[in-house]
Design a protein around this motif. Structure first.
Motif, short mmCIF file in Angstrom:
data_model
loop_
_atom_site.label_atom_id
_atom_site.label_comp_id
_atom_site.label_asym_id
_atom_site.label_seq_id
_atom_site.Cartn_x
_atom_site.Cartn_y
_atom_site.Cartn_z
N ASP A 65 -38.44 34.27 24.75
CA ASP A 65 -38.85 34.92 23.51
C ASP A 65 -39.90 35.98 23.78
O ASP A 65 -40.63 35.90 24.78
N THR A 66 -39.97 36.96 22.87
CA THR A 66 -40.85 38.12 23.05
C THR A 66 -41.58 38.44 21.76
O THR A 66 -40.96 38.48 20.69
N LEU A 67 -42.88 38.67 21.86
CA LEU A 67 -43.68 39.20 20.75
C LEU A 67 -44.52 40.36 21.27
O LEU A 67 -45.00 40.30 22.40
N PRO A 68 -44.74 41.41 20.49
CA PRO A 68 -44.22 41.61 19.13
C PRO A 68 -42.75 42.02 19.14
O PRO A 68 -42.20 42.39 20.18
N THR A 69 -42.13 41.95 17.98
CA THR A 69 -40.74 42.31 17.83
C THR A 69 -40.52 43.81 18.00
O THR A 69 -41.43 44.61 17.76
N VAL A 70 -39.31 44.18 18.37
CA VAL A 70 -38.96 45.59 18.47
C VAL A 70 -38.63 46.18 17.10
O VAL A 70 -38.56 47.40 16.95
N LEU A 71 -38.45 45.33 16.09
CA LEU A 71 -38.08 45.82 14.76
C LEU A 71 -39.26 46.51 14.09
O LEU A 71 -40.42 46.09 14.25
N ASP A 72 -38.96 47.54 13.32
CA ASP A 72 -40.03 48.23 12.59
C ASP A 72 -40.34 47.48 11.29
O ASP A 72 -39.70 46.47 10.96
N ALA A 73 -41.31 47.97 10.55
CA ALA A 73 -41.79 47.26 9.35
C ALA A 73 -40.68 47.07 8.32
O ALA A 73 -40.54 45.99 7.72
N ALA A 74 -39.86 48.11 8.10
CA ALA A 74 -38.79 48.00 7.11
C ALA A 74 -37.73 47.01 7.56
O ALA A 74 -37.22 46.22 6.75
N GLN A 75 -37.41 47.01 8.85
CA GLN A 75 -36.43 46.07 9.37
C GLN A 75 -36.93 44.63 9.31
O GLN A 75 -36.18 43.72 8.96
N ARG A 76 -38.21 44.44 9.61
CA ARG A 76 -38.80 43.10 9.50
C ARG A 76 -38.75 42.61 8.06
O ARG A 76 -38.44 41.44 7.80
N ALA A 77 -39.09 43.49 7.13
CA ALA A 77 -39.08 43.10 5.72
C ALA A 77 -37.68 42.70 5.27
O ALA A 77 -37.50 41.75 4.49
N ASP A 78 -36.65 43.40 5.77
CA ASP A 78 -35.27 43.06 5.44
C ASP A 78 -34.92 41.67 5.96
O ASP A 78 -34.28 40.87 5.26
N VAL A 79 -35.37 41.35 7.18
CA VAL A 79 -35.12 40.03 7.75
C VAL A 79 -35.82 38.96 6.92
O VAL A 79 -35.25 37.92 6.60
N VAL A 80 -37.07 39.20 6.56
CA VAL A 80 -37.84 38.21 5.79
C VAL A 80 -37.20 37.97 4.43
O VAL A 80 -37.15 36.83 3.94
N ARG A 81 -36.67 39.02 3.81
CA ARG A 81 -35.97 38.84 2.53
C ARG A 81 -34.76 37.92 2.70
O ARG A 81 -34.47 37.08 1.84
N THR A 82 -34.05 38.07 3.82
CA THR A 82 -32.90 37.21 4.09
C THR A 82 -33.34 35.76 4.27
O THR A 82 -32.70 34.83 3.77
N VAL A 83 -34.43 35.56 5.01
CA VAL A 83 -34.94 34.19 5.21
C VAL A 83 -35.37 33.59 3.88
O VAL A 83 -35.10 32.41 3.60
N GLN A 84 -36.01 34.39 3.02
CA GLN A 84 -36.38 33.89 1.69
C GLN A 84 -35.15 33.47 0.91
O GLN A 84 -35.15 32.44 0.21
N GLY A 85 -34.06 34.21 1.06
CA GLY A 85 -32.81 33.82 0.42
C GLY A 85 -32.31 32.48 0.93
O GLY A 85 -31.79 31.66 0.16
N GLY A 86 -32.48 32.24 2.24
CA GLY A 86 -32.10 30.94 2.81
C GLY A 86 -32.97 29.81 2.28
O GLY A 86 -32.48 28.71 2.00
N VAL A 87 -34.27 30.07 2.15
CA VAL A 87 -35.20 29.09 1.58
C VAL A 87 -34.75 28.70 0.17
O VAL A 87 -34.71 27.52 -0.19
N ASP A 88 -34.38 29.70 -0.61
CA ASP A 88 -33.93 29.45 -1.98
C ASP A 88 -32.61 28.66 -1.99
O ASP A 88 -32.45 27.70 -2.75
N ALA A 89 -31.68 29.05 -1.11
CA ALA A 89 -30.35 28.45 -1.11
C ALA A 89 -30.38 26.98 -0.72
O ALA A 89 -29.60 26.17 -1.24
N LEU A 90 -31.30 26.62 0.18
CA LEU A 90 -31.35 25.24 0.67
C LEU A 90 -32.35 24.37 -0.07
O LEU A 90 -32.49 23.19 0.23
N GLY A 91 -33.06 24.95 -1.03
CA GLY A 91 -34.01 24.16 -1.80
C GLY A 91 -35.25 23.77 -1.03
O GLY A 91 -35.82 22.70 -1.24
N LEU A 92 -35.70 24.66 -0.14
CA LEU A 92 -36.90 24.39 0.65
C LEU A 92 -38.13 24.76 -0.16
O LEU A 92 -38.81 25.76 0.09
N THR A 93 -38.44 23.93 -1.12
CA THR A 93 -39.56 24.22 -2.02
C THR A 93 -40.89 24.17 -1.29
O THR A 93 -41.72 25.07 -1.39
N THR A 94 -41.12 23.09 -0.55
CA THR A 94 -42.35 22.93 0.23
C THR A 94 -41.96 22.35 1.58
O THR A 94 -41.59 21.17 1.67
#
Length: 348
Positions: free
Chosen positions: A156-185
């Protein structure tokens, strides 16, 4: 709480039985069993690979016709890439499918479309349904198919090669997964693939801390965010401390592995001198090694010979240091000829 290992169903059931805070059992199952998870994400409209679920070899091969080639077969309920294999031709698919089925405790496999792109790990917490990211790493797959049909992840490597807009797009997708699976806490760990045209696929999302020392050492070295105190608070039903979720530094850190791929140990030395190299956080053996130890042929992510965690002024410097460390391991092997060989060349 669970760290690394995919045992949230056990932890959730213990919490429910003992009246402790915890992820609901049905959510823990949904996050852990690959066939249930991908179906739930698909129903929620998230981008996932085309897939089929099967309980027999013939059903898996029929599913392969619908999914298309190349594809990937995975046991529904195994971890550490166990039984995961690439399928590139129907006539060669039966054996890896049989192995995946044999390894699955429930006798279920998922056949998925094979996708190409960059892969990333996003770690964090869901609190009242809102995702709080604690780490964002790139997964090293430069030699992904070196041991075809098995996949090799180099680290694994940090920091990511993705730019801020690309990272935000990924995080939005992960938030969608959190919602879909009912990961409230819950603790959240993900595997993301981003295609060259920018489409983001949610390959995996689980309610556990990222394993392989990524969430607990690699990410904190890079960002200063240690998730463990907040993970304990979450397990105790206490509120998270928001200040501890904010990065305090932006350092280049990599973890790199060498795979075990056959041979017999001729001699093995101590790693202390390498570990004292400036910029080296740790260097470690992945297996118990002694003269005469016979190494397995590589068949998955758990068969790591050695690894190192390094840092530097930038990713290139950290990677170069990791390569030097792994090329100097005090290890000699004997191959089929019986002659000692030099240490493995680093995969880089």
């Amino acid at each position: 709480m669970t760290l690394g290992y995919d045992n949230p169903p056990v932890v959730a059931r213990l919490a429910a039985e003992l009246g402790c805070p915890g992820v609901p059992v049905e959510v823990a199952d949904l996050c852990t069993l690959k066939d249930r998870r991908i179906a739930a994400l698909d129903r929620a409209g998230l981008a996932v690979p085309r897939f089929a679920v099967a309980t027999t070899v013939d059903a898996a091969l029929a599913g392969l016709e619908r999914v298309g080639l190349p594809a990937v077969v995975k046991p529904s309920d195994c971890t550490g890439s166990l039984g995961v294999a690439k399928l590139d031709a129907r006539e060669r698919a039966r054996e890896p499918v049989e192995r995946a089925l044999a390894l699955s405790p429930t006798g279920r496999v998922v056949v998925e479309e094979y996708l190409s792109g960059t892969e990333h790990t996003v770690a964090g917490f869901a609190v009242d349904g809102l995702l709080h990211v604690t780490g964002f790493a790139d997964r090293e797959y430069g030699e992904k198919e070196r041991f075809f049909p098995h996949f090799f992840e180099g680290g694994d490597t940090l920091p990511t090669v993705l730019d801020a807009a690309q990272r935000a797009d990924v995080v939005r997708t992960v938030q969608g997964g959190v919602d879909a699976l009912g990961l409230t806490t819950a603790v959240v760990n993900t595997d993301i693939l981003r295609t060259p045209d920018g489409r983001v696929y949610l390959l995996e999302i689980t309610c556990r801390l990222t394993g392989a020392r990524i969430a607990t050492e690699v990410m904190p070295l890079a960002t200063g965010v240690d998730p463990l105190p907040n993970a304990v608070r979450l397990a105790l039903g206490r509120p998270l401390v928001a200040e501890e979720l904010r990065p305090t530094r932006d350092r280049a850190v990599v973890q790199r592995y060498l795979p075990a791929d056959g041979g017999t140990v001729h001699s093995v030395g101590d790693l202390d001198a390498l570990a004292r190299t400036p910029g080296v956080h740790d260097v470690f053996w992945g297996l118990d090694l002694a003269p005469g130890t016979v190494l397995p042929a590589y068949r998955g992510g758990d068969e790591v010979l050695a690894g190192t965690i390094t840092s530097g002024p930038d990713v290139a410097a950290a990677e170069a240091l990791a390569a030097r460390v792994l090329s100097r391991l005090p290890l000699r092997l004997t191959g089929p000829s019986g002659a000692p060989t030099t240490p493995y060349e680093p995969t880089h």
